[in-house]
Design an enzyme around this catalytic site. Structure first.
Site, short mmCIF file in Angstrom:
data_model
loop_
_atom_site.label_atom_id
_atom_site.label_comp_id
_atom_site.label_asym_id
_atom_site.label_seq_id
_atom_site.Cartn_x
_atom_site.Cartn_y
_atom_site.Cartn_z
N HIS A 124 0.87 -1.12 -0.62
CA HIS A 124 0.04 0.20 -0.43
C HIS A 124 0.70 1.21 -0.10
CE1 HIS A 124 1.00 -0.41 3.91
NE2 HIS A 124 0.51 0.88 5.11
N TYR A 125 1.85 1.08 0.71
CA TYR A 125 3.25 2.54 0.95
C TYR A 125 3.23 2.45 -0.47
CZ TYR A 125 7.97 4.50 1.66
OH TYR A 125 8.67 5.07 1.88
N LEU A 126 3.69 1.89 -1.36
CA LEU A 126 4.57 1.63 -2.80
C LEU A 126 3.64 2.07 -3.86
CD1 LEU A 126 6.83 -1.16 -2.46
CD2 LEU A 126 7.70 1.54 -2.20
#
Ligand code: NAP
Length: 208
Positions: A124-126
């Site tokens: 999700h961060y990437l």
């Protein structure tokens, strides 16, 4: 150049502000708390209050370039990651367009150009970083995207590996990331480019 640093109070952001001062630029540190102001005033850096979750127009007056170095950090949930790393970055890009700030340097993350291959925990961060980077690429600004590997607090070496793609997910000190970003700000060949960044042998001052 008068450079707005978003995320100036962060560990990389603080290095960016001091490298900008060292290289003759005028940093404007965007911070979200008045308690953070004296740290920058003591080094002669201007500050502006701004929170990416709110209105940030006030930060964009008389600015020549933006460096986005903010992030919600590893201790928040996916909702904040999307709100800050993705939507906050997109908001900053849109404000740069609105206020006619042409130059924009994004501190992204290694593997943000291929988020689907990441382990579930950081996907999700990437994806958030990826969407922000893609938005910047389409914005019509003079952009540079820097995707560092794992950040350390080691002293900078002044030497890095800066390439379109680096195969190994290496480390790099926050100080070297900051010095590279400040260098790239005024390297014409870095415009409309995206780079991976890890420690290495290339002198930052020789980056063309
Ligand atoms: P950091 O110390 O956590 O700094 C992040 C900054 O973003 C802080 O100054 C924080 O403000 C600011 N911020 C958070 N929410 C905000 C909001 N709503 N409005 C305005 N500012 C806000 O992180 P860092 O170590 O300098 O790293 C910078 C970025 O590099 C990370 O966020 C990450 O995206 C990227 N990165 C990290 C790694 C790694 O290994 N850690 C690797 C590659 C890329 P406060 O100071 O007020 O909290």
């Amino acid at each position: 150049m008068r450079v707005l640093v978003i995320g100036a109070n962060g560990k990389v952001g603080k290095h960016i502000v001091s490298k900008l001062k060292e290289t003759g630029h005028e940093p404007v540190a965007m911070v979200r708390d008045t308690d953070q102001v004296p740290f920058f005033e003591e080094q002669g850096a201007a500050t502006v209050l701004g929170n990416l979750e709110n209105e940030i127009d006030q930060a964009f007056y008389n600015i020549d370039a933006v460096i986005f170095a903010a992030g919600s950090g590893p201790d928040t949930g996916a909702d904040k990651t999307i709100l800050i790393d993705q939507e906050g970055a997109i908001k900053a890009v849109e404000k740069a367009k609105q206020f006619g700030v042409q130059r924009f340097v994004m501190l992204s993350s290694m593997a943000a150009d291929r988020p689907e291959s990441a382990p579930t925990g950081i996907r999700h961060y990437l994806f958030a970083k990826h969407r922000a980077d893609e938005h910047l690429k389409q914005a019509g600004l003079n952009y540079t995207i820097v995707r560092p590997g794992a950040l350390t607090n080691d002293e900078g070496t002044g030497r890095v590996t800066l390439k379109e793609h680096v195969n190994n997910f290496g480390e790099i000190s926050r100080e070297d990331v900051a010095a590279t970003i400040v260098r790239l700000l005024t390297v014409p060949g870095a415009e409309q480019k995206s780079y991976d960044l890890v420690s290495g042998d290339q002198a930052i001052e020789d980056i063309r």
